[in-house]
Design a protein around this motif. Structure first.
Motif, short mmCIF file in Angstrom:
data_model
loop_
_atom_site.label_atom_id
_atom_site.label_comp_id
_atom_site.label_asym_id
_atom_site.label_seq_id
_atom_site.Cartn_x
_atom_site.Cartn_y
_atom_site.Cartn_z
N ILE A 153 28.56 -12.31 22.94
CA ILE A 153 28.63 -13.76 22.77
C ILE A 153 27.30 -14.28 22.24
CG2 ILE A 153 28.86 -15.97 23.98
CD1 ILE A 153 30.90 -14.50 25.81
N ARG A 154 26.18 -13.77 22.79
CA ARG A 154 24.87 -14.19 22.29
C ARG A 154 24.67 -13.76 20.84
NH1 ARG A 154 23.49 -11.98 26.91
NH2 ARG A 154 22.90 -13.17 28.70
N PHE A 155 25.12 -12.55 20.48
CA PHE A 155 25.02 -12.07 19.10
C PHE A 155 25.76 -13.00 18.15
CE2 PHE A 155 26.99 -9.68 15.63
CZ PHE A 155 25.86 -9.20 14.98
N VAL A 156 27.00 -13.32 18.48
CA VAL A 156 27.81 -14.21 17.64
C VAL A 156 27.17 -15.59 17.58
CG1 VAL A 156 30.07 -15.32 17.37
CG2 VAL A 156 29.94 -12.91 18.04
N SER A 157 26.65 -16.07 18.69
CA SER A 157 26.00 -17.38 18.72
C SER A 157 24.79 -17.43 17.78
CB SER A 157 25.56 -17.74 20.14
OG SER A 157 26.67 -17.86 20.99
N ARG A 158 23.96 -16.39 17.82
CA ARG A 158 22.79 -16.35 16.92
C ARG A 158 23.24 -16.33 15.46
NH1 ARG A 158 20.99 -12.79 20.80
NH2 ARG A 158 21.52 -11.00 19.51
N MET A 159 24.27 -15.55 15.18
CA MET A 159 24.75 -15.41 13.81
C MET A 159 25.34 -16.72 13.28
SD MET A 159 27.54 -12.65 12.44
CE MET A 159 28.77 -13.20 13.61
N LEU A 160 26.05 -17.46 14.13
CA LEU A 160 26.74 -18.68 13.69
C LEU A 160 25.92 -19.95 13.90
CD1 LEU A 160 30.40 -17.97 14.85
CD2 LEU A 160 29.32 -17.46 12.65
N ARG A 161 24.74 -19.83 14.50
CA ARG A 161 23.91 -21.01 14.81
C ARG A 161 23.75 -21.96 13.61
NH1 ARG A 161 21.54 -22.25 18.94
NH2 ARG A 161 21.46 -20.15 19.79
N PRO A 162 23.45 -21.47 12.40
CA PRO A 162 23.27 -22.40 11.28
C PRO A 162 24.53 -23.22 10.96
CG PRO A 162 22.48 -20.21 10.69
CD PRO A 162 23.18 -20.09 12.01
N TYR A 163 25.68 -22.71 11.32
CA TYR A 163 26.94 -23.38 10.98
C TYR A 163 27.48 -24.25 12.12
CZ TYR A 163 26.49 -19.60 7.66
OH TYR A 163 26.00 -18.73 6.74
N LEU A 164 27.04 -23.98 13.34
CA LEU A 164 27.61 -24.68 14.50
C LEU A 164 26.64 -25.61 15.22
CD1 LEU A 164 29.67 -21.77 16.17
CD2 LEU A 164 30.50 -23.61 14.69
N GLU A 165 25.37 -25.51 14.92
CA GLU A 165 24.40 -26.31 15.66
C GLU A 165 24.53 -27.79 15.32
OE1 GLU A 165 20.10 -25.28 17.28
OE2 GLU A 165 20.24 -25.24 15.10
N SER A 166 24.53 -28.63 16.35
CA SER A 166 24.58 -30.08 16.16
C SER A 166 23.19 -30.56 15.78
CB SER A 166 25.04 -30.77 17.43
OG SER A 166 26.35 -30.35 17.76
N PRO A 167 23.08 -31.51 14.85
CA PRO A 167 21.75 -31.97 14.42
C PRO A 167 21.00 -32.73 15.51
CG PRO A 167 23.50 -33.23 13.33
CD PRO A 167 24.16 -32.15 14.12
N THR A 168 21.73 -33.34 16.44
CA THR A 168 21.08 -34.08 17.54
C THR A 168 21.79 -33.73 18.84
OG1 THR A 168 22.54 -36.00 17.49
CG2 THR A 168 20.66 -36.02 15.97
N ASP A 169 21.26 -34.24 19.93
CA ASP A 169 21.89 -34.04 21.24
C ASP A 169 22.65 -35.30 21.66
OD1 ASP A 169 22.55 -32.50 23.45
OD2 ASP A 169 20.86 -33.27 24.64
N ARG A 170 22.92 -36.18 20.71
CA ARG A 170 23.64 -37.42 21.02
C ARG A 170 24.98 -37.12 21.65
NH1 ARG A 170 24.17 -41.63 16.38
NH2 ARG A 170 25.30 -42.63 18.06
N ASN A 171 25.40 -37.94 22.56
CA ASN A 171 26.69 -37.82 23.24
C ASN A 171 26.88 -36.45 23.89
OD1 ASN A 171 27.50 -40.44 22.53
ND2 ASN A 171 28.05 -39.72 20.50
N HIS A 172 25.78 -35.88 24.36
CA HIS A 172 25.84 -34.60 25.07
C HIS A 172 26.47 -33.52 24.18
CE1 HIS A 172 24.64 -36.31 28.95
NE2 HIS A 172 25.33 -37.38 28.55
N ALA A 173 25.94 -33.35 22.99
CA ALA A 173 26.47 -32.38 22.04
C ALA A 173 26.57 -30.99 22.68
CB ALA A 173 25.58 -32.32 20.80
N LEU A 174 27.62 -30.28 22.32
CA LEU A 174 27.82 -28.93 22.84
C LEU A 174 26.82 -27.97 22.22
CD1 LEU A 174 31.71 -28.67 22.66
CD2 LEU A 174 30.31 -29.18 24.66
#
Length: 173
Positions: free
Chosen positions: A29-50
Motif C-alpha cells: 500500500i505504501r509502495f502504491v501510495s508513493r507511486m501515485l502521489r503526484p496524481y492523487l495528492e490534494s493541493p491543500t488540506d481544505r475540508n480535511h482532504a484525504l
C-alpha cells in the motif's frame, strides 16, 4: 435563522493500514501510495482532504472486495460520493501511461524476445513462443448508452479483455 452557517461535522476517519481486505500488505500500500502521489495528492488540506494513503486504501479495498461504496465509506469514515470520486481518481491514476509502462511492457529487443522464447521452451518445450494470450469477460453494470453492444453471448453485460503473459506469468500486453 435562515442564512446562518452551520458548523460542518466530519466523521472520524480510521487509520487505513489497520483495516483489512486490500489483497496487499502495508508495504504494498505504501509502495502504491508513493507511486501515485503526484496524481492523487490534494493541493491543500481544505475540508480535511484525504491523504494519498487513504485514497489508495479506498481504491484498493473497493477493487479487492467489490463492497458497495456506502459500506467502504462507512469503513473509512467518508461519504459514498467521496468513495465514488476517490475510486475514479485512483483508477485514472493507475491507468496513466507512465504508471502502466512501469509494469506492462511487451518485449521489443531481440534479447527480450529470445529470453521469453527460452523461458517458454524450458517450461513446455514449445519453440519460438514470446507470450501466451487469453481473454475473459469482465461483468459490468449495464451502460446507459449503447447498452446492447455490451451484452455477451451468455446474455450478461461485460467487456471483453485480453492479456498476454510472458514465461514468468508477468503481463506484457
Amino acid at each position: 435563522m435562515a442564512g446562518r452557517n452551520r458548523q460542518r461535522v466530519f466523521q472520524e476517519r480510521k487509520e487505513p493500514l489497520q483495516l483489512y481486505g486490500y489483497r496487499m500488505n502495508a508495504f504494498g500500500i505504501r509502495f502504491v501510495s508513493r507511486m501515485l502521489r503526484p496524481y492523487l495528492e490534494s493541493p491543500t488540506d481544505r475540508n480535511h482532504a484525504l491523504s494519498v494513503t487513504v485514497k489508495v486504501a479506498i481504491g484498493l479495498r473497493f477493487l479487492a472486495t467489490g463492497k458497495m461504496q456506502l459500506c467502504n465509506g462507512d469503513d473509512f469514515g467518508v461519504s459514498q460520493p467521496t468513495v465514488s470520486r476517490v475510486v475514479t481518481q485512483f483508477i485514472n491514476a493507475l491507468t496513466m501511461p507512465q504508471i502502466v509502462a512501469r509494469f506492462i511492457k511487451f518485449p521489443r529487443s531481440d534479447a527480450e524476445v529470445r529470453l521469453n522464447q527460452i523461458g517458454f521452451h524450458a517450461i513446455a518445450g514449445f519453440p519460438g513462443i514470446v507470450g501466451v494470450i487469453d481473454g475473459t469477460h469482465i461483468r459490468i453494470v449495464a451502460p446507459s448508452q449503447n447498452e446492447a453492444d455490451f451484452v455477451n453471448r451468455k446474455q450478461f453485460h461485460s467487456i471483453n479483455v485480453q492479456m498476454v503473459f510472458d514465461h514468468r506469468c508477468k503481463i506484457i500486453d
